[in-house]
Design a protein around this motif. Structure first.
Motif, PDB file in Angstrom:
ATOM      1  N   TYR A 115      78.477  72.125  22.555  1.00  0.00           N
ATOM      2  CA  TYR A 115      77.789  71.040  21.868  1.00  0.00           C
ATOM      3  C   TYR A 115      78.673  70.408  20.809  1.00  0.00           C
ATOM      4  O   TYR A 115      79.661  70.994  20.364  1.00  0.00           O
ATOM      5  CB  TYR A 115      76.470  71.528  21.265  1.00  0.00           C
ATOM      6  N   LEU A 116      78.284  69.207  20.407  1.00  0.00           N
ATOM      7  CA  LEU A 116      78.952  68.469  19.336  1.00  0.00           C
ATOM      8  C   LEU A 116      78.194  68.645  18.038  1.00  0.00           C
ATOM      9  O   LEU A 116      76.961  68.647  18.030  1.00  0.00           O
ATOM     10  CB  LEU A 116      78.971  66.972  19.653  1.00  0.00           C
ATOM     11  N   ARG A 117      78.966  68.746  16.931  1.00  0.00           N
ATOM     12  CA  ARG A 117      78.331  68.887  15.632  1.00  0.00           C
ATOM     13  C   ARG A 117      79.158  68.147  14.580  1.00  0.00           C
ATOM     14  O   ARG A 117      80.385  68.188  14.595  1.00  0.00           O
ATOM     15  CB  ARG A 117      78.272  70.360  15.239  1.00  0.00           C
ATOM     16  N   LEU A 118      78.450  67.487  13.688  1.00  0.00           N
ATOM     17  CA  LEU A 118      79.061  66.948  12.474  1.00  0.00           C
ATOM     18  C   LEU A 118      78.529  67.786  11.326  1.00  0.00           C
ATOM     19  O   LEU A 118      77.310  67.889  11.148  1.00  0.00           O
ATOM     20  CB  LEU A 118      78.701  65.473  12.277  1.00  0.00           C
ATOM     21  N   ARG A 119      79.433  68.408  10.575  1.00  0.00           N
ATOM     22  CA  ARG A 119      79.032  69.244   9.439  1.00  0.00           C
ATOM     23  C   ARG A 119      79.518  68.585   8.156  1.00  0.00           C
ATOM     24  O   ARG A 119      80.685  68.230   8.031  1.00  0.00           O
ATOM     25  CB  ARG A 119      79.622  70.641   9.549  1.00  0.00           C
ATOM     26  N   ILE A 120      78.592  68.467   7.220  1.00  0.00           N
ATOM     27  CA  ILE A 120      78.901  67.983   5.882  1.00  0.00           C
ATOM     28  C   ILE A 120      78.749  69.193   4.974  1.00  0.00           C
ATOM     29  O   ILE A 120      77.652  69.746   4.854  1.00  0.00           O
ATOM     30  CB  ILE A 120      77.949  66.847   5.468  1.00  0.00           C
ATOM     31  N   ALA A 121      79.853  69.639   4.381  1.00  0.00           N
ATOM     32  CA  ALA A 121      79.838  70.870   3.585  1.00  0.00           C
ATOM     33  C   ALA A 121      80.320  70.595   2.171  1.00  0.00           C
ATOM     34  O   ALA A 121      81.385  70.004   1.977  1.00  0.00           O
ATOM     35  CB  ALA A 121      80.729  71.919   4.248  1.00  0.00           C
ATOM     36  N   GLU A 122      79.521  71.045   1.213  1.00  0.00           N
ATOM     37  CA  GLU A 122      79.889  70.905  -0.193  1.00  0.00           C
ATOM     38  C   GLU A 122      80.140  72.284  -0.778  1.00  0.00           C
ATOM     39  O   GLU A 122      79.300  73.179  -0.670  1.00  0.00           O
ATOM     40  CB  GLU A 122      78.797  70.194  -0.982  1.00  0.00           C
ATOM     41  N   LYS A 123      81.324  72.425  -1.377  1.00  0.00           N
ATOM     42  CA  LYS A 123      81.707  73.688  -1.985  1.00  0.00           C
ATOM     43  C   LYS A 123      82.515  73.378  -3.242  1.00  0.00           C
ATOM     44  O   LYS A 123      83.485  72.612  -3.179  1.00  0.00           O
ATOM     45  CB  LYS A 123      82.555  74.509  -1.004  1.00  0.00           C
ATOM     46  N   LYS A 124      82.082  73.949  -4.352  1.00  0.00           N
ATOM     47  CA  LYS A 124      82.759  73.756  -5.638  1.00  0.00           C
ATOM     48  C   LYS A 124      82.953  72.274  -5.964  1.00  0.00           C
ATOM     49  O   LYS A 124      84.013  71.854  -6.419  1.00  0.00           O
ATOM     50  CB  LYS A 124      84.100  74.487  -5.650  1.00  0.00           C
ATOM     51  N   GLY A 125      81.919  71.466  -5.697  1.00  0.00           N
ATOM     52  CA  GLY A 125      81.957  70.054  -6.048  1.00  0.00           C
ATOM     53  C   GLY A 125      82.756  69.168  -5.108  1.00  0.00           C
ATOM     54  O   GLY A 125      82.859  67.969  -5.327  1.00  0.00           O
ATOM     55  N   LYS A 126      83.322  69.736  -4.055  1.00  0.00           N
ATOM     56  CA  LYS A 126      84.090  68.954  -3.082  1.00  0.00           C
ATOM     57  C   LYS A 126      83.336  68.908  -1.763  1.00  0.00           C
ATOM     58  O   LYS A 126      82.767  69.902  -1.326  1.00  0.00           O
ATOM     59  CB  LYS A 126      85.474  69.559  -2.873  1.00  0.00           C
ATOM     60  N   THR A 127      83.365  67.727  -1.131  1.00  0.00           N
ATOM     61  CA  THR A 127      82.663  67.551   0.144  1.00  0.00           C
ATOM     62  C   THR A 127      83.683  67.407   1.263  1.00  0.00           C
ATOM     63  O   THR A 127      84.669  66.687   1.137  1.00  0.00           O
ATOM     64  CB  THR A 127      81.758  66.309   0.095  1.00  0.00           C
ATOM     65  N   LYS A 128      83.418  68.111   2.359  1.00  0.00           N
ATOM     66  CA  LYS A 128      84.276  68.079   3.543  1.00  0.00           C
ATOM     67  C   LYS A 128      83.409  67.704   4.739  1.00  0.00           C
ATOM     68  O   LYS A 128      82.278  68.184   4.871  1.00  0.00           O
ATOM     69  CB  LYS A 128      84.916  69.458   3.735  1.00  0.00           C
ATOM     70  N   TYR A 129      83.949  66.842   5.611  1.00  0.00           N
ATOM     71  CA  TYR A 129      83.253  66.397   6.819  1.00  0.00           C
ATOM     72  C   TYR A 129      84.041  66.900   8.020  1.00  0.00           C
ATOM     73  O   TYR A 129      85.208  66.543   8.191  1.00  0.00           O
ATOM     74  CB  TYR A 129      83.156  64.876   6.858  1.00  0.00           C
ATOM     75  N   GLU A 130      83.396  67.713   8.857  1.00  0.00           N
ATOM     76  CA  GLU A 130      84.050  68.273  10.041  1.00  0.00           C
ATOM     77  C   GLU A 130      83.291  67.864  11.292  1.00  0.00           C
ATOM     78  O   GLU A 130      82.075  68.046  11.376  1.00  0.00           O
ATOM     79  CB  GLU A 130      84.075  69.801   9.977  1.00  0.00           C
ATOM     80  N   PHE A 131      84.021  67.343  12.258  1.00  0.00           N
ATOM     81  CA  PHE A 131      83.457  66.980  13.560  1.00  0.00           C
ATOM     82  C   PHE A 131      83.985  68.001  14.557  1.00  0.00           C
ATOM     83  O   PHE A 131      85.198  68.197  14.681  1.00  0.00           O
ATOM     84  CB  PHE A 131      83.892  65.560  13.925  1.00  0.00           C
ATOM     85  N   THR A 132      83.064  68.683  15.245  1.00  0.00           N
ATOM     86  CA  THR A 132      83.438  69.822  16.090  1.00  0.00           C
ATOM     87  C   THR A 132      82.792  69.735  17.462  1.00  0.00           C
ATOM     88  O   THR A 132      81.616  69.389  17.584  1.00  0.00           O
ATOM     89  CB  THR A 132      82.986  71.148  15.419  1.00  0.00           C
ATOM     90  N   PHE A 133      83.564  70.100  18.490  1.00  0.00           N
ATOM     91  CA  PHE A 133      82.982  70.436  19.787  1.00  0.00           C
ATOM     92  C   PHE A 133      83.140  71.934  19.930  1.00  0.00           C
ATOM     93  O   PHE A 133      84.247  72.474  19.831  1.00  0.00           O
ATOM     94  CB  PHE A 133      83.665  69.731  20.965  1.00  0.00           C
TER      95      PHE A 133
END
Length: 180
Positions: free
Chosen positions: A52-70
């Motif tokens: 499956y495909l997933r877009l993850r928006i992750a916030e850690k220690k005030g920083k945001t990361k966007y990961e697009f994964t299959f």
């Protein structure tokens, strides 16, 4: 691309599991707040058994990361194995619009609170999803070697019936069907 071997530990007291993980010598890696968006080609769906495909928006220690994964799924008896193809994204809204033009749309969205610990290349994630996704906290163990998983399950005294290779999608579906 990376291989991911993991299991979920269900029906166990997560507070007690954290104590056991720390007693093994695991180090705290921090807390992450996530939004996980599952995507699917509506007209030509990919079989869930394949991945499956997933877009993850992750916030850690005030920083945001966007990961697009299959996540390409491979099932074994001991763990759930995935080949993860992940890329970082600068503009998640633009990505979602591009995917929409290709017939790929959001099919589910969930938020998750994750507390992460690590030990000798293995990770222990304590996950709490929003009530609509899955209302029971659990621990996920991810290892780099299959033999390591059995060692950790024994060291943590995990009952075999509490070990699951099911995805959060499968767990959520089962839970909500049982509530009908």
């Amino acid at each position: 691309m990376e291989r991911e071997m993991e299991v979920k530990i269900l029906n166990e007291d997560v507070t007690e599991l954290k104590k056991k993980v720390l007693a093994l010598g695991a180090q705290e890696e921090g807390v992450e707040e996530q939004i996980n968006i599952r995507l699917q080609n509506i007209q030509n769906p990919v079989d869930d058994a394949l991945g499956y495909l997933r877009l993850r928006i992750a916030e850690k220690k005030g920083k945001t990361k966007y990961e697009f994964t299959f996540k390409a799924k491979e099932k074994t008896t001991e763990s759930k194995n995935n080949m993860e193809y992940t890329t970082l994204v600068e503009d998640p809204q633009a990505l979602l619009e591009i995917l929409k033009f290709m017939g790929i749309e959001e099919v589910s969205r969930g938020t998750k609170h994750r507390e992460k610990y690590s030990l000798d290349g293995s990770t222990f994630d304590f996950d709490t999803w929003d009530e609509e996704t899955y209302p029971h906290p659990y621990m996920e163990i991810e290892v780099t070697e299959e033999g390591k998983l059995e060692q950790l399950l024994t060291a943590l005294d995990i009952a075999p019936e509490n070990v699951s290779t099911k995805s959060i999608g499968d767990l959520s579906k089962e839970y909500w069907e049982s509530e009908k």
